[in-house]
Design a protein around this motif. Structure first.
Motif, mmCIF file in Angstrom:
data_model
loop_
_atom_site.group_PDB
_atom_site.id
_atom_site.type_symbol
_atom_site.label_atom_id
_atom_site.label_comp_id
_atom_site.label_asym_id
_atom_site.label_seq_id
_atom_site.Cartn_x
_atom_site.Cartn_y
_atom_site.Cartn_z
ATOM 1 N N CYS A 17 0.841 -1.192 0.000
ATOM 2 C CA CYS A 17 0.000 0.000 0.000
ATOM 3 C C CYS A 17 0.874 1.239 0.000
ATOM 4 N N THR A 18 0.257 2.352 -0.302
ATOM 5 C CA THR A 18 0.940 3.628 -0.264
ATOM 6 C C THR A 18 1.087 4.034 1.197
ATOM 7 N N ASP A 19 2.273 4.408 1.580
ATOM 8 C CA ASP A 19 2.559 4.767 2.963
ATOM 9 C C ASP A 19 2.568 6.288 3.096
ATOM 10 N N LEU A 20 1.578 6.819 3.811
ATOM 11 C CA LEU A 20 1.485 8.248 4.094
ATOM 12 C C LEU A 20 1.709 8.426 5.588
ATOM 13 N N ASP A 21 2.566 9.369 5.972
ATOM 14 C CA ASP A 21 2.964 9.480 7.374
ATOM 15 C C ASP A 21 1.979 10.231 8.270
ATOM 16 N N GLY A 22 0.909 10.781 7.718
ATOM 17 C CA GLY A 22 -0.069 11.496 8.525
ATOM 18 C C GLY A 22 0.366 12.903 8.882
ATOM 19 N N SER A 23 1.471 13.337 8.344
ATOM 20 C CA SER A 23 1.978 14.666 8.659
ATOM 21 C C SER A 23 2.142 15.511 7.405
ATOM 22 N N ASN A 24 3.124 15.180 6.585
ATOM 23 C CA ASN A 24 3.383 15.991 5.402
ATOM 24 C C ASN A 24 3.485 15.183 4.112
ATOM 25 N N ALA A 25 3.175 13.914 4.149
ATOM 26 C CA ALA A 25 3.261 13.069 2.953
ATOM 27 C C ALA A 25 1.967 13.181 2.152
ATOM 28 N N TYR A 26 2.100 13.256 0.836
ATOM 29 C CA TYR A 26 0.936 13.330 -0.036
ATOM 30 C C TYR A 26 1.311 12.905 -1.449
ATOM 31 N N ILE A 27 0.300 12.738 -2.287
ATOM 32 C CA ILE A 27 0.499 12.428 -3.700
ATOM 33 C C ILE A 27 0.095 13.673 -4.490
ATOM 34 N N SER A 28 0.937 14.108 -5.392
ATOM 35 C CA SER A 28 0.623 15.289 -6.199
ATOM 36 C C SER A 28 0.437 14.908 -7.652
ATOM 37 N N SER A 29 -0.270 15.766 -8.380
ATOM 38 C CA SER A 29 -0.447 15.571 -9.826
ATOM 39 C C SER A 29 -0.621 16.938 -10.477
ATOM 40 N N SER A 30 -0.749 16.941 -11.778
ATOM 41 C CA SER A 30 -0.958 18.182 -12.504
ATOM 42 C C SER A 30 -2.428 18.607 -12.509
ATOM 43 N N TYR A 31 -3.299 17.794 -11.924
ATOM 44 C CA TYR A 31 -4.727 18.108 -11.892
ATOM 45 C C TYR A 31 -5.000 19.331 -11.016
ATOM 46 N N SER A 32 -5.760 20.276 -11.530
ATOM 47 C CA SER A 32 -6.166 21.448 -10.768
ATOM 48 C C SER A 32 -7.622 21.756 -11.094
ATOM 49 N N PRO A 33 -8.528 21.526 -10.146
ATOM 50 C CA PRO A 33 -9.949 21.712 -10.422
ATOM 51 C C PRO A 33 -10.379 23.178 -10.457
ATOM 52 N N PHE A 34 -9.495 24.097 -10.084
ATOM 53 C CA PHE A 34 -9.900 25.492 -10.015
ATOM 54 C C PHE A 34 -9.213 26.351 -11.038
#
Length: 80
Positions: free
Chosen positions: A63-80
């Motif tokens: 699984c993807t390991d996210l530390d609950g603090s500053n870990a995230y997945i980014s992409s070029s998607y921007s809904p705004f």
């Protein structure tokens, strides 16, 4: 815990609902967008794609390991 077959079925069922992006969090290597939009993601802030592993009865556990603090997945998607 989902089996490989259950994961494959789930990955096939989600895209027809039209999400803007869909990353399977049980990926082993990449945050590949499984929607029709090709917004692949990349690990940021210490996130690890496939970084959390364990031995499961079906032999598949990742699984993807996210530390609950500053870990995230980014992409070029921007809904705004």
């Amino acid at each position: 815990m989902a089996s490989i077959a259950e994961s494959v079925v789930l990955d096939a069922l989600i895209p027809p609902f039209g999400p803007s992006l869909y990353w399977a969090l049980d990926a082993r290597n990449l945050a590949t967008d499984l929607s029709a939009n090709s917004y692949d993601g990349s690990a940021q802030g210490g996130a690890t794609i496939g970084g959390h592993t364990a031995t499961a009865p079906n032999g598949y556990a990742s699984c993807t390991d996210l530390d609950g603090s500053n870990a995230y997945i980014s992409s070029s998607y921007s809904p705004f």
